[in-house]
Scaffold this active site. Structure first.
Site, short mmCIF file in Angstrom:
data_model
loop_
_atom_site.label_atom_id
_atom_site.label_comp_id
_atom_site.label_asym_id
_atom_site.label_seq_id
_atom_site.Cartn_x
_atom_site.Cartn_y
_atom_site.Cartn_z
N LYS A 120 -29.77 -5.81 -19.32
CA LYS A 120 -28.62 -4.97 -19.69
C LYS A 120 -27.98 -5.52 -20.98
CE LYS A 120 -28.19 -3.67 -14.91
NZ LYS A 120 -27.37 -3.18 -13.82
N HIS A 141 -32.06 4.82 -16.87
CA HIS A 141 -31.25 3.98 -15.98
C HIS A 141 -29.94 4.71 -15.66
CE1 HIS A 141 -28.79 0.69 -14.53
NE2 HIS A 141 -29.92 0.08 -14.24
N SER A 183 -29.16 -5.00 -6.66
CA SER A 183 -28.79 -6.26 -6.01
C SER A 183 -29.97 -6.94 -5.32
CB SER A 183 -27.63 -6.05 -5.03
OG SER A 183 -26.50 -5.53 -5.72
#
Ligand code: PGA
Length: 250
Positions: free
Chosen positions: A11, A94, A212
């Site tokens: 990111k 994304h 996660s």
């Protein structure tokens, strides 16, 4: 099932000056991995990332691209520019790009086509919001996203695409989907791909889970039949955590 691919999605993290050493660290920490190891980095980090990955098993990816070849698109980056640097993969669609940068199913489809026509390997993201999950429409919603993403793409090209199932409520929240929830949707994605192409083609496509995923939950998620890898945000920024996830992908 598809080839195991673990891809880090940095990111908007890490500096160009930190990139070379970090990718070298990833390469040595994942030297024994039996999966494909990919680091997707910010555009400005790509030259150093490619330089560090040279001669190692690590592949480098971008986090976005534009669907046009060139021209008056201030601030954008083309497939040819990425290829010129030696980039192999590119994340497309994304949820953060869909939410903050007006990415749509249509632009996602154009970007996948452009990437494939140039020889870049797309990692295409899909995923539902919490309210969609609570309304019980997760699989319907993802089915639409997948059908629109793959519209007009041949079976031979589809095999080169990786699909990342990333429930939006699980991204960066520390809330992972249970292995059963993730498997249910990844199996549904494989079902849509079977319907669009054939069982044979669907089985060649890598379907990742993302949201996660970390060193402690990766093994359980990756043990599921239809989960062939992971798209890793937070945990890809620490080489030891990322390497632990890569070793769980067998
Ligand atoms: P996360 O991000 O692992 O930090 O949840 C995953 C992603 O957005 O690709």
């Amino acid at each position: 099932m598809g080839k195991y691919i673990i891809a880090g999605n940095w990111k908007m993290n890490k500096l160009p000056s930190e990139t070379y050493d970090f990718v070298k660290e990833v390469a040595s920490a994942t030297a024994d991995a039996s999966c494909e190891v990919v680091c997707c980095t910010p555009f400005v980090c790509l030259p150093e990332a490619v330089r560090a990955a040279e001669g190692t098993h690590v592949k480098i990816g971008a986090e976005n691209l534009h669907f046009e070849d060139k021209g008056a698109f201030t601030g954008e980056v083309s497939a040819d520019m990425l290829l010129d640097l030696g980039v192999s993969y590119v994340i497309i669609g994304h949820s953060e790009r869909r939410e903050y940068f007006a990415e749509t199913d249509e632009t996602v489809n154009l970007k996948i086509k452009k990437a494939l026509s140039k020889g870049l390997l797309p990692i295409v993201c899909c995923g539902e919001t919490l309210s969609q999950r609570e309304a019980g429409i997760t699989v319907d919603f993802i089915t639409i996203q997948i059908k629109k993403a793959f519209a007009g793409i041949s079976a031979a090209d589809a095999e080169k695409v990786t699909v990342a199932y990333e429930p939006i409520w699980a991204i960066g929240t520390g809330k992972t989907a249970t292995a059963e929830q993730a498997e249910e949707v990844c199996a549904a994605i494989r079902g849509v791909l079977t319907e669009l192409y054939s069982e044979e083609t669907a089985e060649k496509i890598t379907v990742q889970y993302g949201g996660s995923m970390n060193a402690s939950n990766a093994a359980e998620l990756l043990s599921k039949k239809n989960i062939d890898g992971g798209l890793i945000g937070g945990a890809s920024l620490k080489s030891a955590d990322f390497a632990a996830i890569c070793s769980a992908a067998k």
